[in-house]
Scaffold this active site. Structure first.
Site, short mmCIF file in Angstrom:
data_model
loop_
_atom_site.label_atom_id
_atom_site.label_comp_id
_atom_site.label_asym_id
_atom_site.label_seq_id
_atom_site.Cartn_x
_atom_site.Cartn_y
_atom_site.Cartn_z
N GLU A 122 0.84 -1.21 0.00
CA GLU A 122 0.00 0.00 0.00
C GLU A 122 0.87 1.25 0.00
O GLU A 122 0.57 2.23 -0.67
CB GLU A 122 -0.95 0.01 1.20
CG GLU A 122 -1.84 -1.22 1.34
CD GLU A 122 -2.55 -1.64 0.06
OE1 GLU A 122 -2.87 -0.76 -0.76
OE2 GLU A 122 -2.76 -2.86 -0.13
N HIS B 98 2.19 2.03 -3.43
CA HIS B 98 1.18 2.61 -4.33
C HIS B 98 1.24 4.14 -4.34
O HIS B 98 0.73 4.76 -5.27
CB HIS B 98 -0.23 2.20 -3.88
CG HIS B 98 -0.76 0.94 -4.51
ND1 HIS B 98 -0.64 0.67 -5.85
CD2 HIS B 98 -1.46 -0.10 -3.98
CE1 HIS B 98 -1.24 -0.49 -6.12
NE2 HIS B 98 -1.73 -0.98 -5.01
N GLU C 192 -1.25 -2.45 -10.15
CA GLU C 192 -1.18 -3.63 -9.28
C GLU C 192 -0.02 -4.56 -9.63
O GLU C 192 0.70 -5.02 -8.74
CB GLU C 192 -2.51 -4.38 -9.28
CG GLU C 192 -3.68 -3.57 -8.72
CD GLU C 192 -3.45 -3.04 -7.29
OE1 GLU C 192 -2.50 -3.50 -6.63
OE2 GLU C 192 -4.23 -2.16 -6.86
#
Ligand code: PHE
Ligand code: ZN
Length: 884
Positions: free
Chosen positions: A304, A307, A326
């Site tokens: 996370e 990202h 992803e």
């Protein structure tokens, strides 16, 4: 629920948005019965759209519209219309301000998408298309806007009010209310919006970035979980440092928040500066969390965080590009975990997931390329293909370019596209432009589904002292793609002689062939059939192929048993060494299947047993590798290889073989167990994890012997260990044994941990995965246990998901009761949580690979689901495609 037949959306229909939103102001009034959302959107026509007189069409679903106004003028009912998920305002100026007021009911939202309540707190989940459940909006990732968010709520119930970006104001209000205002300076698509309101405690730390800025790190959890945040915090700091060192990426705000919630459909979500996590992916402490749990927390926290660049600063143009963020981010987190722990073990685990779940998906009715070209429901495309195969595709680019050029490529990608919403093509172009390496044919990996197959044969010419590898590639048809063009496949290899790797001289080397050193190289396989000739080879070598699993393909090479033994004993590539052990194990299982079918005894090859014995005796080896090599290929992997799948035949043969191995290696396993025992303080480091893994592998085999002394060992381990890894392992073996201690063990365990939901999930899962007969009845009974809650996805996954997805023999009961049970649960969840319902359904969709009797029963259940009149688009897509 759908109003009409759900429609298919095509990548080829992509059009730039007709409007842009320069700024978004939201105001939330959070209440107990309902909440009010007021928005002010500064809109203007997109100069890049060809349609300059288009009406404004906003997305919105399950919203109660209170009012709409343009530039301060309230719109009459005849000035807008609504159909399905679209709100249309026919006449709008070139630029204007739109005010909108809606009412929503978070407390009734069981889909866990949009704004909902979890354990008394408000939270959001907007990816992919959940924002439209909050207010009317252009809910598509290529519309990026700066957000200001005001949250008003009762101060005593919701003392913590969070959103993205920086806190710019707080205020006490009358009637026990309070307010906070948040501003996120980075333009973002709506799917990255987040809001949290609740009674939360916080663990705080700091991180100083490369350029010396100090960032406040905060993890918000329920008070009882404050003692389970250390590992996530450490992982976060490690990830922040790693991204600076490996990718040159620095964090860009002064604050980074993580919030843990109990009810969450996925693992976690990368909302800008306000990541929301499933508690299972953030909380960890030795007493309650297994080694695998610790590693998952480390991996997901990093994922996370990564990202922030690969997903947020540079985001996706449309949802067909999902793998852009992803695949790349999974590759990044895998490399991070590999650097933090044991690289080979991490690689073997990832390959195992790929070869079971992803290969199965790629061979089934929902097969799709990593960049799909159509979908009905985007939530169904958060798949192992988009994530894990997507990561393999990025890894192949890394392999073809080498680390330096890959870094040049990623630098160029981030620099070129910072602040933009882009495509997979943009990523590949940046890699190409930075490296000068042609990836034209490589792009087939983005557009073609299916697992390519490599059939390789080797020929040694003693006279010419040459070795020729002939490589054929093919790829099976997948839905909508009958014929495939050849892929560009990086094939890493070495040739192993008696004394180790041989120097490699390739005749007529292609320019694109990268040489790592002179004993290992990466061939670029591009044609359907191609030969590679190595000269000056003085003995017949054993080829070590697909080193490090250099491409997501199925490989076939006709190795002899002795060749595999050589690889298993001495290959310097950890992956190939492990894979050789698996190929030997596979051959033994196949022989066992035949033997059992013929009423004969299972007796494995002595050489194989000896190789396993050597492994157990060799203390110079990495214990984790030994553990992995001693584990026979899983039933899930065997189901990918042996067709049609006879679940029971495979299970019995594998178990029989394990028992024979345990008998033959009884002393060694027992000694190994003792050697691995330790009373040092728990740490989730590679060395300790390896030792526990080997110890428990040994115990699981010894338990098959059904001897008093080993059962006693398991009971002792269950009762005395201070960490959940050893405890849960012992509980698992006891539950799967004939021991009458198991009921007591389950009861003790429940009593001790009844106040820790994540531990109770493990308790459900151990029972759901029990291989013994009668497990379906146990699972059905547990569905009405007070600790079970079908509204909580973690519990559904632990009990129903584990039973149907990971307990082959019981799910595939010959009377079809397992299938019926699953279909019943899917029909229930279809109403409350369609995303979870459609994910749960997956095991049934693979019906075509089983024996005819099973096929029929499975298909009948799918048909029963399809006949349900009010199917969500999620379930409809999966069930209808699987029956086509
Ligand atoms: N984007 C999240 C991740 O991979 C996954 C996710 C998707 C979470 C959809 C919630 C909903 O990190
Ligand atoms: Zn992700």
């Amino acid at each position: 629920m759908r109003d009409a037949q759900p429609s298919t959306i095509y990548l080829s229909d992509y059009r730039v948005p007709e409007f842009l939103i320069d700024s978004t102001s939201l105001s939330f009034e959070l209440g107990e019965a309902s909440s009010i959302v007021r928005s002010v959107l500064e809109l203007r026509r997109n100069p890049e759209s060809d349609i300059q007189d288009a009406p404004l069409q906003l997305h919105g679903t399950e919203l109660e519209l209170i009012s709409l106004a343009i530039d301060g003028r309230r719109l009459g009912d005849d000035e807008w219309s609504q159909s399905g998920e679209q709100l249309t305002i026919a006449n709008v100026p070139a630029s204007f301000s739109l005010r909108c007021e809606t009412r929503i009911r978070p407390q009734d939202n069981t889909s866990l998408e949009g704004l909902y309540k979890s354990s008394g707190m408000f939270c959001t989940q907007c990816e992919a298309e959940g924002f439209r459940k909050i207010t009317y909006y252009l809910d598509r990732p290529d519309v990026m806007s700066v957000f200001t968010v005001e949250i008003i709520a009762d101060q005593s119930r919701y003392p913590v009010l969070l959103s993205n970006g920086n806190l710019v104001a707080t205020e006490q209000l009358p009637d026990g209310l309070h307010k906070t205002v948040w501003q996120d300076p980075f333009p973002k698509p709506a799917y990255l919006f987040a809001l949290v309101a609740g009674k939360l405690s916080v663990v705080e730390d700091q991180f100083v970035t490369l350029s010396g800025r100090s960032v406040d790190l905060k993890i918000y959890v329920e008070e009882k979980d404050l003692d389970k945040c250390d590992h996530a915090m450490l992982s976060l700091k490690n990830a922040m440092r790693w991204d600076e060192e490996v990718y040159g990426r620095e964090y860009d705000l002064d604050i980074f928040n993580i919030v843990a919630v109990d009810d969450f459909n996925m693992g976690a979500m990368e909302n800008k500066s306000l990541n929301i996590f499933n508690t299972s992916c953030v909380l960890a402490k030795p007493e309650t969390t297994t080694d695998a749990g610790f590693q998952r927390v480390e991996g997901v926290v990093a994922h996370e965080y990564f990202h922030n660049w690969s997903g947020n600063r540079v985001t996706c143009r449309d949802w067909f590009q999902l793998s852009l963020k992803e695949g790349f981010t999974v590759f990044r987190d895998a490399e991070f975990s590999s650097d933090m722990g044991s690289p080979t073990v991490k690689r073997v685990e990832d390959v195992t997931l790929l070869r079971t779940a992803q290969f199965a998906e790629d061979a089934g009715p929902m097969a799709h390329p990593i960049r799909p070209d159509s979908f009905i429901e985007i939530s169904n495309f958060y798949t192992v293909t988009v994530y894990e195969k997507g990561a393999e595709v990025v890894r192949m680019i890394h392999t073809l370019l080498g680390p330096e050029l890959f870094r040049k490529g990623s630098d160029l990608y981030f620099e070129r596209h910072d602040g933009q919403a882009v495509t997979c093509e943009d990523f590949v172009l940046a890699m190409e432009d930075a490296s000068g390496i042609d990836l034209k044919q490589f792009r087939n990996w983005y557009s073609q589904a299916g697992t390519p197959r490599l059939d390789i044969s080797g020929r040694y010419d003693a006279q010419a002292q040459s070795y020729t590898l002939t490589v054929k590639q093919s790829c099976p048809a997948t839905p909508g793609q009958a014929e495939k063009a050849p892929f560009h496949i990086p094939l890493a290899l070495a040739l192993i002689g008696e004394a180790g790797q041989l120097p490699l001289q390739l005749v007529d080397a292609e320019p694109n062939t990268e040489t790592a050193d002179n004993t290992e190289l990466v061939l670029s396989v591009r044609q359907s059939e191609q030969s590679f000739v190595f000269s000056n080879i003085q003995e017949e070598p054993v080829p070590s192929l697909l080193r490090g699993f250099s491409a997501p393909v199925k490989l076939d090479f006709d190795y002899s048993r002795d060749q595999l033994l050589r690889l298993m004993r001495s290959d310097s590539d950890g992956f190939c060494r492990w894979d050789a052990s698996q190929q030997l194990g596979l051959a033994e299982i196949k022989r066992a299947i035949t033997a059992i079918a013929a009423g004969q005894e299972v007796c494995p090859d002595v050489e194989y047993i000896n190789a396993c014995r050597e492994l157990l005796g060799d203390t110079s080896l990495d214990a984790a590798m030994v553990a992995l090599m001693l584990q026979l290929p899983s039933e899930a992997y065997l189901a990918e290889i042996i067709h049609p799948v006879d679940v029971h035949g495979i299970h019995h043969a594998r178990e029989a073989l394990r028992k024979v191995l345990a008998t033959a290696l009884r002393e060694e396993l027992s000694a190994c167990y003792s050697r691995c025992e330790s009373d040092e303080e728990y740490a989730a480091n590679a060395e300790q994890i390896a030792r526990r893994s080997l110890k428990n592998t040994a115990l699981s085999l010894l338990m098959l012997l059904n001897e008093e002394q080993f059962t006693a060992l398991a009971i002792k381990q269950f009762e005395n260990s201070g960490n959940m890894t050893d405890r849960l392992a012992a509980l698992t073996y006891l539950v799967n044994s004939e021991s009458n201690y198991k009921a007591k063990a389950l009861q003790l365990f429940y009593q001790q941990w009844q106040h820790e939901p994540l531990v109770i999930n493990q308790w459900f899962q151990v029972q759901a995965m029990c291989r013994l007969a009668g497990t379906l009845e146990t699972v059905q009974g547990l569905m009405s246990h007070p600790a079970f809650d079908i509204r909580n996805p973690n519990k559904v996954r632990a009990l129903i998901g584990a039973f149907c997805g990971q307990n082959g023999v019981n799910f595939h009961r010959e009377d079809g009761a397992g299938y019926r049970f699953l279909a019943d649960q899917v029909l229930v969840l279809n109403r409350s949580n369609p995303q979870i319902a459609s994910r749960l359904l997956v095991p049934l969709t693979k019906w075509r690979k089983y024996l005819p009797a099973a096929q029929q029963l499975m298909r009948a259940e799918l048909q029963r689901v399809l006949a349900e009149p009010e199917l969500s688009s999620d379930v409809y897509e999966v069930v209808s495609k699987s029956l086509q």
